[in-house]
Motif scaffolding. Structure first.
Motif, mmCIF file in Angstrom:
data_model
loop_
_atom_site.group_PDB
_atom_site.id
_atom_site.type_symbol
_atom_site.label_atom_id
_atom_site.label_comp_id
_atom_site.label_asym_id
_atom_site.label_seq_id
_atom_site.Cartn_x
_atom_site.Cartn_y
_atom_site.Cartn_z
ATOM 1 N N VAL A 1 -16.025 0.972 6.732
ATOM 2 C CA VAL A 1 -14.969 1.374 5.799
ATOM 3 C C VAL A 1 -13.686 1.705 6.550
ATOM 4 O O VAL A 1 -12.588 1.290 6.160
ATOM 5 N N THR B 1 -17.629 6.843 0.402
ATOM 6 C CA THR B 1 -18.351 5.567 0.335
ATOM 7 C C THR B 1 -19.734 5.688 0.955
ATOM 8 O O THR B 1 -20.727 5.196 0.406
ATOM 9 N N GLN C 1 -15.731 -1.173 -1.357
ATOM 10 C CA GLN C 1 -16.447 -0.935 -0.096
ATOM 11 C C GLN C 1 -17.930 -0.705 -0.327
ATOM 12 O O GLN C 1 -18.758 -1.037 0.533
ATOM 13 N N VAL C 2 -18.296 -0.120 -1.466
ATOM 14 C CA VAL C 2 -19.717 0.076 -1.775
ATOM 15 C C VAL C 2 -20.418 -1.283 -1.820
ATOM 16 O O VAL C 2 -21.517 -1.455 -1.267
ATOM 17 N N ILE D 1 -12.964 2.456 -2.621
ATOM 18 C CA ILE D 1 -14.341 2.957 -2.523
ATOM 19 C C ILE D 1 -15.303 2.036 -3.282
ATOM 20 O O ILE D 1 -16.382 1.689 -2.784
#
Length: 568
Positions: free
Chosen positions: A224, A89, A163-164, A160
């Motif tokens: 994260v 991430t 989370q981005v 991922i």
């Protein structure tokens, strides 16, 4: 001096200067702040640490719980899962955030204020919102599931992707600050030496932003690793440290192993915090008082690509939000796509209904007003009080600790400390008071740093002049410091409000039957398979947070006009 007078002088008492009433008041405030953080932060974390070395009966067992942890393959795998998803991430977010920040600070592209506003959207929404949007897009019944090539969004790639979206604003804000503080003289010298654009970028721009890159990477990695909402919604059977803490405490009722996993979760956060402090110190040491602000000149070869990159990223952020908003009006996904307002009738999906929303607003307002007042007064006592006070050093340290403590860890520490039978403060457990206390402490450091920055911009001569005129410091504080620092105080207030409104991990362990926040209700609705209702609740949280942020902007502009008129 003769020998007859020396014994007389030695016998005289040492006259020490009296402590002024102002210093006494500031010392008392420092003492109150120290006791507050001791009870609300230090003692709960100490209880968590001790619990990790005990068994269910409270007997000391040494490192046995840790031995069980390292010999349990699933728990070790969760730690590894947290680390590698955080690394990937970070590797995705940092280049995107750097390009976006570069366009905002180093180009002359149009509409910068629009891109800045869009960049802040993920901060105003609970972390579960991007996870819900990705499920609508790429889930088992998603509109674009064919693009997954037979794979599943439930697992690491869903985590991922969500989370981005969630971490992008934090990285972009840090990098925008790093790039905007560049010394324009370096670029003038490089251009005078006929250096190429690429060489200037590699030898001037990147080194100047290096510590900002380190700070942004640390922040993204920490967010994260410690986030609970996204892996809970879209993680599927892919376990991470945050969900393991939840399973140990809520599922197995094993607070001892939960404490162990919490400490493991705390380690990368502390290491990242220390690295960020190092980067901040290095960056401050490289700034010169003679620096000249860099002002970009229009250049199509740079401005057009920067505009296209910002457009792509901004559109992606808007699509994620728009999908959740659209999903909140779907009657029954994916079989009946007709629009309805029934999903906003929350009593059909959760017993608390709209009461969760009103409770979150109440929680956020109390947290904002009490927290902002407490944080600013304590920061003022540290900056204007006696620097060599016995409590000043320990209190400064305690104000920085919450930044390194994940919300789940703090919530677990509160369970262990406040739910102990011998603790008289246990009367607040399960009430709104413990949610307010947890929220203030969890977000304390950012507010404290904002207050300190505002106070340090004021000339200490204000207090010196007041002291010479025998004006009490509390009167100077009310008539001078507060009015000047009002924008910073309002910024702290809105930050606390939005943070308390959107947080999940900090309160997931602490709510009671009558004190369920809206962010927790989103988790429960999603667990029950009510994705549209969960999206609706997330959108309500977003709308309330957005209203608070717009209020801050409007109030800031009104205050700026009032200040400029007053100066005239």
């Amino acid at each position: 001096m003769n020998r007859t007078t020396r014994p007389v002088l030695q016998a005289l008492p040492i006259i020490r200067p009296k402590t002024s009433p102002d210093e006494t008041l500031l010392r008392i405030i420092q003492g109150i702040g120290f006791v507050f953080l001791l009870l609300a932060l230090a003692f709960p974390l100490t209880s968590l640490l001790l619990r990790a070395f005990e068994d269910q009966q409270g007997s000391f067992v040494g490192l046995r719980n840790f031995a069980i942890y390292v010999t349990t393959p699933s728990l070790v795998q969760s730690a590894w899962n947290s680390i590698w998803t955080a690394v990937i991430t970070t590797c995705v977010v940092i280049p995107l955030a750097f390009a976006y920040a570069y366009g905002l600070t180093r180009s002359c592209m149009p509409g910068k204020w629009i891109f800045r506003a869009i960049m802040l959207l993920p901060i105003l929404a609970p972390s579960l919102l991007p996870a819900l949007s990705l499920i609508y897009l790429f889930g088992n019944q998603g509109m674009l599931r064919g693009l997954m090539g037979g794979g599943s969004i439930y697992g690491p790639w869903g985590i991922i992707g969500a989370q981005v979206f969630y971490c992008f604003p934090a990285a972009a804000i840090i990098l925008s600050v790093a790039l905007s503080t560049a010394d324009g003289r370096l670029y003038e010298a490089a251009e005078a030496l006929k250096a190429s654009r690429f060489r200037i970028f590699m030898t001037v721009t990147l080194p100047g932003a290096m510590y900002g890159l380190v700070s942004a990477s640390v922040v993204v990695f920490t967010l994260v690793v410690t986030d609970f909402g996204i892996p809970k919604v879209i993680g599927g059977q892919f376990n991470v440290l945050a969900t393991d803490v939840y399973k140990q405490v809520v599922g197995r009722q094993d607070l001892n192993m939960g404490a162990v996993v919490g400490l493991v979760l705390l380690m990368p956060a502390i290491l990242a915090f220390l690295l960020d402090r190092w980067a901040h110190g290095k960056r401050s040491a490289t700034m010169s008082g003679r620096a000249v602000a860099y002002r970009p000149k229009p250049r199509r070869g740079r401005d057009i690509p920067a505009l296209l990159i910002c457009l792509l990223v901004a559109c992606a952020l808007l699509v994620i939000v728009a999908v959740s908003v659209w999903g909140s009006f779907i009657r029954f996904w994916p079989y009946n796509l007709s629009l309805t307002l029934d999903n906003y009738d929350f009593t059909r999906f959760d017993t608390a209904g709209w009461q969760s929303v009103w409770l979150s607003v109440k929680l956020s307002l109390i947290t904002a007003f009490i927290g902002a007042a407490l944080i600013f007064v304590i920061a003022y006592s540290l900056e204007r009080g006696p620097a060599r006070s016995l409590l000043a050093g320990p209190l400064r340290f305690l104000t920085t600790v919450p930044l390194a403590v994940p919300g789940l860890v703090l919530g677990l520490a509160y369970i262990i400390f406040f739910n102990h039978p011998a603790n008289p403060l246990g009367i607040i457990y399960g009430t709104l008071a413990i949610l307010v206390l947890n929220s203030i402490v969890h977000f304390y450091t950012v507010g404290h740093l904002t207050a300190v920055t505002a106070i340090r911009q004021l000339d200490p001569e204000f207090e010196a002049a007041s002291a010479s005129l025998h004006v009490p410091i509390w009167r100077t504080f009310g008539r001078v410091t507060l009015p000047i620092c009002l924008p910073a105080i309002f910024e702290i207030l809105v930050f606390l409000f939005v943070s308390a409104m959107t947080t999940v991990s900090a309160v997931i362990f602490l709510y009671g039957p009558d004190t369920k926040p809206a962010s927790v209700a989103v988790v429960h609705m999603d667990e029950a398979g009510q994705a549209s209702a969960a999206a609706a609740m997330a959108c309500v949280i977003l709308a309330i947070s957005l209203t608070a942020k717009l209020s801050e902007i409007v109030a800031g502009r009104v205050f700026a006009r009032f200040t400029s008129a007053w100066r005239r």
